[in-house]
Design an enzyme around this catalytic site. Sequence first.
Site, PDB file in Angstrom:
ATOM      1  N   HIS A  15      -4.576 -10.777  -5.600  1.00  0.00           N
ATOM      2  CA  HIS A  15      -4.248  -9.478  -4.966  1.00  0.00           C
ATOM      3  C   HIS A  15      -5.515  -8.632  -4.954  1.00  0.00           C
ATOM      4  O   HIS A  15      -5.896  -8.044  -5.962  1.00  0.00           O
ATOM      5  CB  HIS A  15      -3.141  -8.781  -5.760  1.00  0.00           C
ATOM      6  CG  HIS A  15      -2.692  -7.485  -5.167  1.00  0.00           C
ATOM      7  ND1 HIS A  15      -1.359  -7.142  -5.047  1.00  0.00           N
ATOM      8  CD2 HIS A  15      -3.371  -6.418  -4.656  1.00  0.00           C
ATOM      9  CE1 HIS A  15      -1.249  -5.944  -4.495  1.00  0.00           C
ATOM     10  NE2 HIS A  15      -2.469  -5.478  -4.253  1.00  0.00           N
ATOM     11  N   HIS A  17      -8.097  -5.808  -2.649  1.00  0.00           N
ATOM     12  CA  HIS A  17      -8.392  -4.941  -1.503  1.00  0.00           C
ATOM     13  C   HIS A  17      -9.897  -4.973  -1.262  1.00  0.00           C
ATOM     14  O   HIS A  17     -10.670  -4.604  -2.143  1.00  0.00           O
ATOM     15  CB  HIS A  17      -7.955  -3.505  -1.791  1.00  0.00           C
ATOM     16  CG  HIS A  17      -6.474  -3.374  -2.010  1.00  0.00           C
ATOM     17  ND1 HIS A  17      -5.597  -3.127  -0.984  1.00  0.00           N
ATOM     18  CD2 HIS A  17      -5.723  -3.499  -3.131  1.00  0.00           C
ATOM     19  CE1 HIS A  17      -4.359  -3.080  -1.466  1.00  0.00           C
ATOM     20  NE2 HIS A  17      -4.404  -3.317  -2.764  1.00  0.00           N
ATOM     21  N   ASN A  42      -3.756  -3.689   4.121  1.00  0.00           N
ATOM     22  CA  ASN A  42      -3.499  -2.258   4.363  1.00  0.00           C
ATOM     23  C   ASN A  42      -4.750  -1.520   4.824  1.00  0.00           C
ATOM     24  O   ASN A  42      -5.199  -0.556   4.216  1.00  0.00           O
ATOM     25  CB  ASN A  42      -2.865  -1.582   3.134  1.00  0.00           C
ATOM     26  CG  ASN A  42      -3.751  -1.618   1.892  1.00  0.00           C
ATOM     27  OD1 ASN A  42      -4.565  -2.529   1.733  1.00  0.00           O
ATOM     28  ND2 ASN A  42      -3.606  -0.647   1.036  1.00  0.00           N
ATOM     29  N   LYS A  98       2.631  -9.349   3.501  1.00  0.00           N
ATOM     30  CA  LYS A  98       2.783  -8.343   2.442  1.00  0.00           C
ATOM     31  C   LYS A  98       3.692  -7.224   2.918  1.00  0.00           C
ATOM     32  O   LYS A  98       3.414  -6.577   3.928  1.00  0.00           O
ATOM     33  CB  LYS A  98       1.398  -7.777   2.083  1.00  0.00           C
ATOM     34  CG  LYS A  98       1.404  -6.601   1.120  1.00  0.00           C
ATOM     35  CD  LYS A  98       1.680  -7.028  -0.308  1.00  0.00           C
ATOM     36  CE  LYS A  98       1.815  -5.828  -1.245  1.00  0.00           C
ATOM     37  NZ  LYS A  98       0.554  -5.181  -1.555  1.00  0.00           N
ATOM     38  N   HIS A 135       5.207  -5.085  -2.443  1.00  0.00           N
ATOM     39  CA  HIS A 135       4.913  -3.918  -3.294  1.00  0.00           C
ATOM     40  C   HIS A 135       6.272  -3.334  -3.667  1.00  0.00           C
ATOM     41  O   HIS A 135       6.851  -2.575  -2.908  1.00  0.00           O
ATOM     42  CB  HIS A 135       4.062  -2.890  -2.543  1.00  0.00           C
ATOM     43  CG  HIS A 135       3.667  -1.727  -3.400  1.00  0.00           C
ATOM     44  ND1 HIS A 135       2.355  -1.405  -3.686  1.00  0.00           N
ATOM     45  CD2 HIS A 135       4.420  -0.814  -4.077  1.00  0.00           C
ATOM     46  CE1 HIS A 135       2.328  -0.346  -4.480  1.00  0.00           C
ATOM     47  NE2 HIS A 135       3.559   0.036  -4.726  1.00  0.00           N
ATOM     48  N   HIS A 169       1.761  -6.911  -8.681  1.00  0.00           N
ATOM     49  CA  HIS A 169       1.344  -5.983  -9.751  1.00  0.00           C
ATOM     50  C   HIS A 169       2.518  -5.462 -10.578  1.00  0.00           C
ATOM     51  O   HIS A 169       2.788  -4.268 -10.593  1.00  0.00           O
ATOM     52  CB  HIS A 169       0.489  -4.834  -9.204  1.00  0.00           C
ATOM     53  CG  HIS A 169       0.949  -4.223  -7.905  1.00  0.00           C
ATOM     54  ND1 HIS A 169       2.236  -3.802  -7.697  1.00  0.00           N
ATOM     55  CD2 HIS A 169       0.277  -3.973  -6.754  1.00  0.00           C
ATOM     56  CE1 HIS A 169       2.332  -3.314  -6.481  1.00  0.00           C
ATOM     57  NE2 HIS A 169       1.160  -3.416  -5.880  1.00  0.00           N
ATOM     58  N   ASP A 241      -5.578  -6.364  -7.983  1.00  0.00           N
ATOM     59  CA  ASP A 241      -5.294  -5.130  -7.237  1.00  0.00           C
ATOM     60  C   ASP A 241      -6.512  -4.216  -7.280  1.00  0.00           C
ATOM     61  O   ASP A 241      -6.386  -2.994  -7.262  1.00  0.00           O
ATOM     62  CB  ASP A 241      -4.042  -4.412  -7.772  1.00  0.00           C
ATOM     63  CG  ASP A 241      -3.517  -3.362  -6.806  1.00  0.00           C
ATOM     64  OD1 ASP A 241      -3.963  -3.331  -5.646  1.00  0.00           O
ATOM     65  OD2 ASP A 241      -2.668  -2.553  -7.231  1.00  0.00           O
ATOM     66  N   HIS A 245     -12.050   3.027  -3.838  1.00  0.00           N
ATOM     67  CA  HIS A 245     -12.053   4.248  -3.028  1.00  0.00           C
ATOM     68  C   HIS A 245     -13.393   4.930  -3.276  1.00  0.00           C
ATOM     69  O   HIS A 245     -13.927   4.837  -4.394  1.00  0.00           O
ATOM     70  CB  HIS A 245     -10.924   5.199  -3.466  1.00  0.00           C
ATOM     71  CG  HIS A 245      -9.546   4.701  -3.161  1.00  0.00           C
ATOM     72  ND1 HIS A 245      -8.965   4.842  -1.926  1.00  0.00           N
ATOM     73  CD2 HIS A 245      -8.639   4.056  -3.921  1.00  0.00           C
ATOM     74  CE1 HIS A 245      -7.754   4.316  -1.939  1.00  0.00           C
ATOM     75  NE2 HIS A 245      -7.518   3.819  -3.143  1.00  0.00           N
TER      76      HIS A 245
END
Length: 342
Positions: A15, A17, A42, A98, A135, A169, A241, A245
């Site tokens: 998982h 990003h 996403n 997902k 999720h 998660h 996960d 950012h």
Amino acid sequence: MPRMEITLDSPLDMHLHLRDGDMLRLVAPLSADFAGAVIMPNLVPPVTGAAALQAYSERIDTAMGGIPFTRLMTLFFKSYSAAELESARALPEFFGIKLYPAGITTNSEGGLADMAAAAPTLHLMEDMGIPLLVHGESHGFVMDREAEFLPIYRRLAQRFPKLRICMEHITTTAALHLLEEHENLCATVTLQHLLITLDDVVGGSMQPHLFCKPIAKREEDRAALLRAALSGHPRLMFGSDSAPHPQHKKECCGCAAGVFTAPLALPRLAALFAEHGAADKLQDFVSGNACRLYHLHPVPRRITLRDTPMRIPAAYRSYGQRVVPMHAGETLSWSIVPTAAG
Ligand code: NCD
Ligand code: ZN
């Protein structure tokens, strides 16, 4: 002094990003201690078709700069026709779909508002052997969101017995109990949820870099997740996960959810497993279980970890991006042994 070492074959992050653009260029190589990863869809806009999935996969490959890395690409759940699913399934890097409840986390505004509407697509996925990743949080009180979603997981598992459903998660003892009920359920767990509780996030001064969805829970939950991971539970897999950012979006009013762990996940896991006398269980947690459950064959890569210290920088920066990792400025007790190729 004798050194401890753990050698891992093709570790996988189930998982991850990676984002896009300059952030992707920064974080892709920092996420490549793993031999491959399940890449979350996403983006803005989300990845909702075979062409977008393939184009994103190619941008990731470019950003990896030649590092061999197995991209297990996902589509963002919506209603898909059989033809749309067929064209995704024709791509070698396609992994699964997902599902985000609408508005539940970062960039999930286009997620699912009505679970009943998902049934036709879920039937197709079950028939075609396409895994579902979820999720699993409700819109209830923040500490109860995962628990409130568990009945939905249960109904999905019962109604679609051949669908492989991954509870992403997980953060609670209750989710671990549900995992025992249904063979077609599996789960990922993050590094932070094995290490921290809500106290670490907001119990003292507020720690924005530990704020993520789902929020870290109670000590008994953390302890149960760690016990399950250390015990080598065959349907529990590592999924970081890792969710980068920009620093200014974390250190502000309205802090974005997500913990950036990719560059330190393996050394920190090695320290954790070694500390608990479970070094021999790490291979299955970070690769073996996932390979068996999903019949995966990641690129062959061998990563050796050793109990020599590793200093975590205050931030990672490049391409005009700046991201603060978990454990920023700290020294971890384990590190990755550099290979001849660097
Ligand atoms: C993730 C993100 O930033 O994309 N954030 C997070 O807190 N985990 C989204 C997600 O996986 O919920
Ligand atoms: Zn995520």
